[in-house]
Write an enzyme that holds these catalytic residues in place. Structure first.
Site, PDB file in Angstrom:
ATOM      1  CG  HIS A  99      -1.697  -1.045   1.615  1.00 22.66           C
ATOM      2  ND1 HIS A  99      -1.237  -2.188   2.200  1.00 22.66           N
ATOM      3  CD2 HIS A  99      -3.042  -1.216   1.486  1.00 22.66           C
ATOM      4  CE1 HIS A  99      -2.249  -3.023   2.404  1.00 22.66           C
ATOM      5  NE2 HIS A  99      -3.351  -2.469   1.976  1.00 22.66           N
ATOM      6  CG  ASP A 102       1.870  -0.990   3.335  1.00 27.23           C
ATOM      7  OD1 ASP A 102       1.096  -0.642   4.232  1.00 27.23           O
ATOM      8  OD2 ASP A 102       1.594  -1.839   2.452  1.00 27.23           O
ATOM      9  CD  GLU A 230      -7.801  -8.485  -0.731  1.00 28.89           C
ATOM     10  OE1 GLU A 230      -6.829  -7.931  -1.301  1.00 28.89           O
ATOM     11  OE2 GLU A 230      -7.787  -8.789   0.471  1.00 28.89           O
ATOM     12  CG  HIS A 269     -10.759 -11.387   2.789  1.00 27.74           C
ATOM     13  ND1 HIS A 269     -10.414 -10.317   1.995  1.00 27.74           N
ATOM     14  CD2 HIS A 269     -10.039 -11.245   3.942  1.00 27.74           C
ATOM     15  CE1 HIS A 269      -9.537  -9.551   2.633  1.00 27.74           C
ATOM     16  NE2 HIS A 269      -9.282 -10.107   3.812  1.00 27.74           N
ATOM     17  CG  ASP A 305      -8.764 -10.749   7.709  1.00 31.26           C
ATOM     18  OD1 ASP A 305      -8.474 -11.866   7.275  1.00 31.26           O
ATOM     19  OD2 ASP A 305      -8.557  -9.696   7.081  1.00 31.26           O
ATOM     20  CG  ASP A 307      -4.692 -11.287   7.370  1.00 29.05           C
ATOM     21  OD1 ASP A 307      -5.527 -11.835   6.640  1.00 29.05           O
ATOM     22  OD2 ASP A 307      -4.596 -10.043   7.482  1.00 29.05           O
TER      23      ASP A 307
HETATM   24  C1  XLS Z   1      -7.471  -6.664   4.559  1.00 35.19           C
HETATM   25  C2  XLS Z   1      -7.037  -6.867   3.190  1.00 35.19           C
HETATM   26  C3  XLS Z   1      -5.948  -5.931   2.706  1.00 35.19           C
HETATM   27  C4  XLS Z   1      -5.846  -5.941   1.208  1.00 35.19           C
HETATM   28  C5  XLS Z   1      -5.046  -4.820   0.640  1.00 35.19           C
HETATM   29  O1  XLS Z   1      -8.189  -7.458   5.124  1.00 35.19           O
HETATM   30  O2  XLS Z   1      -6.665  -8.208   3.049  1.00 35.19           O
HETATM   31  O3  XLS Z   1      -4.729  -6.228   3.298  1.00 35.19           O
HETATM   32  O4  XLS Z   1      -5.324  -7.139   0.727  1.00 35.19           O
HETATM   33  O5  XLS Z   1      -5.532  -3.594   0.992  1.00 35.19           O
HETATM   34 CA    CA Z   2      -5.796  -9.262   1.342  1.00 38.52          CA
HETATM   35 CA    CA Z   3      -7.113 -10.452   5.386  1.00 39.34          CA
END
Ligand code: XLS
Ligand code: CA
Ligand code: CA
Length: 437
Positions: A99, A102, A230, A269, A305, A307
């Site tokens: 991003h 970042d 996304e 997601h 989420d 991750d």
């Molecule tokens: C957040 C998203 C984010 C996107 C990019 O849940 O996964 O990281 O991939 O903005």
């Molecule tokens: Ca993502």
């Molecule tokens: Ca995510």
């Protein structure tokens, strides 16, 4: 090389290796299904989790030990970038994703912020001259700053909409400058909390207006990266507009945008939307919009989420099955939108986590390729729908049947016979492949 002194170049040592800093299955040069593993998998490191994530959660502050955290501001941004290219080289990854916020901090004004970005992008271009690692996708962060409290392109405040336009404009220019393969739209704050204060129609129309402006501007400046949306069903808003792949496809069709976008499917997601990873990949694939993948995993016991780095071989195998059936990901790739757990706070954990993810997908690729070579599911499915290949089924498929002819058929038909779907047996076969290849 100064940030990860305890780690050397990660090499492929094979499945018997006990070296934690080696690949057991990912052998970049090995051919699988006609391409090298590197070409099939197109791995990417997520800048945000790897270089800016600090391990904080709603109950506690950051835990991550990162050598560049001694610094602040632009000095820190420069150190992160240097560390990033050290990690890319040692991991031998072809791509990364980021991003805007970042890579460079916000200044006091939008102009200052853009200047910070320009400095880092120029440096990034320098590193990229001697590195093989390219940008899989870039995007902009329109969710962290308080100005996005009511949304970004779906805000109730026109000034915020304008700010977002300026931000994405810069993002597309960045994409062009760096030659990024894709540009991602994740609607971080594009959703609502309550309908009692929400003009749903205006918000969705504005989102479409925004997307059209992005398409037009990319064309105007000659940015040729693939546009990706996304999907995510919730978090941070209660109801995200890009709920899942089917919702996004309906939005794109309604607003005449479907020729311009594909999906960036994230595993975590998918599960938050009460689907599984394979569902979202399949739904996108059969509709011709599978663009790229955020490779991670959630936790079935947690409703948010998480991750996590992907290590579930069942999931990576079925994901690679969909990707191979898609003929690969084209400009897309497998981006590790994943972070080491809060307790895995040493710099070395960044390598160990990526190795775990890369090996899991490499193994998934091999098993999926064998499943396809042997036409395991294809034969099962072909047989299951056999009734549509002849007789009344063929008449339905070829468009010859109608309600009258079908009624006439049903009236004279003998008792209906169904066959078993054999789900348990099919899963046992899948297990055999997982254990054997
Ligand atoms: C957040 C998203 C984010 C996107 C990019 O849940 O996964 O990281 O991939 O903005
Ligand atoms: Ca993502
Ligand atoms: Ca995510």
């Amino acid at each position: 090389m100064k940030y990860f002194n305890n780690v050397g170049k990660i090499a492929y040592e094979g499945a018997k290796s006990k070296n934690p800093f080696a690949f057991k299955y990912y052998n970049p040069e090995e051919l699988v299904a006609g391409k090298t593993m590197e070409e099939q998998l197109r791995f990417s490191v997520a800048y945000w989790h790897t270089f800016t994530g600090d391990g904080s959660d709603p109950f506690g502050s950051g835990t991550m030990l990162r050598p560049w955290d001694k610094l602040t501001g632009m000095d820190q941004a420069k150190a992160r970038l240097e560390a990033a290219f050290e990690l890319f080289e040692k991991l031998n990854v072809p791509f990364f994703a980021f991003h805007d916020r970042d890579i460079a901090p916000e200044g006091d004004t939008l102009q200052e912020t853009n200047e910070n970005l320009d400095t880092i992008i120029a440096l990034m271009k320098e590193y990229m001259k001697t590195s093989k690692t390219k940008v899989l996708w870039n995007t902009v962060n329109m969710f962290s700053h308080p100005r996005f409290v009511h949304g970004a392109a779906t805000t109730c405040n026109a000034d915020v909409f304008a700010y977002c336009a300026a931000q994405v404009k810069k993002g597309l220019e960045t994409g062009k400058e760096l030659g990024t393969e894709n540009y991602v739209f994740w609607g971080g704050r594009e959703g609502y909390e309550t309908l009692l204060n929400t003009d749903l129609t205006l918000e969705l129309d504005n989102l479409a207006r925004f997307m059209h402006m992005a398409v037009d501007y990319a064309k105007e400046i000659g940015y040729t990266g693939q546009f990706l949306i996304e999907p995510k069903p919730k978090e941070p808003t209660k109801h995200q507009y890009d709920f899942d792949a089917q919702t996004v496809m309906a939005f794109l069709s309604k607003y005449d945008l479907k020729d311009h976008f594909k999906m960036n499917i994230e595993a975590n997601h998918a599960t938050l939307a009460a689907h599984n990873f394979q569902h979202e990949l399949r739904m996108s694939r059969v509709n011709g919009v599978l663009g790229s993948v955020d490779a991670n995993q959630g936790d079935t016991m947690l409703g948010w989420d998480t991750d996590e780095f992907p290590t579930d071989l069942y999931e990576t195998t079925l994901a690679m099955y969909e990707i191979l059936k898609n003929g690969g990901l084209g400009k897309g790739g497998l981006n590790f939108d994943a972070k080491p757990r809060r307790g895995s706070f040493e710099p070395e954990d960044l390598f160990l986590a990526h190795i775990a993810g890369m090996d899991s997908f490499a193994k998934g690729l091999k098993v999926a390729s064998k499943l396809i070579e042997d036409q395991v599911f294809e034969k099962i499915i072909d047989d299951r729908y056999g009734s549509f290949k002849e007789g009344i089924g063929l008449e339905i498929i070829s468009g010859k049947a109608n309600f009258r002819t079908l009624e006439a058929y049903a009236l004279q038909n003998k008792p209906i016979n169904n066959k078993s779907g054999r789900q348990e047996n099919i899963k046992a076969i899948l297990n055999q492949y997982l254990l054997e290849f």
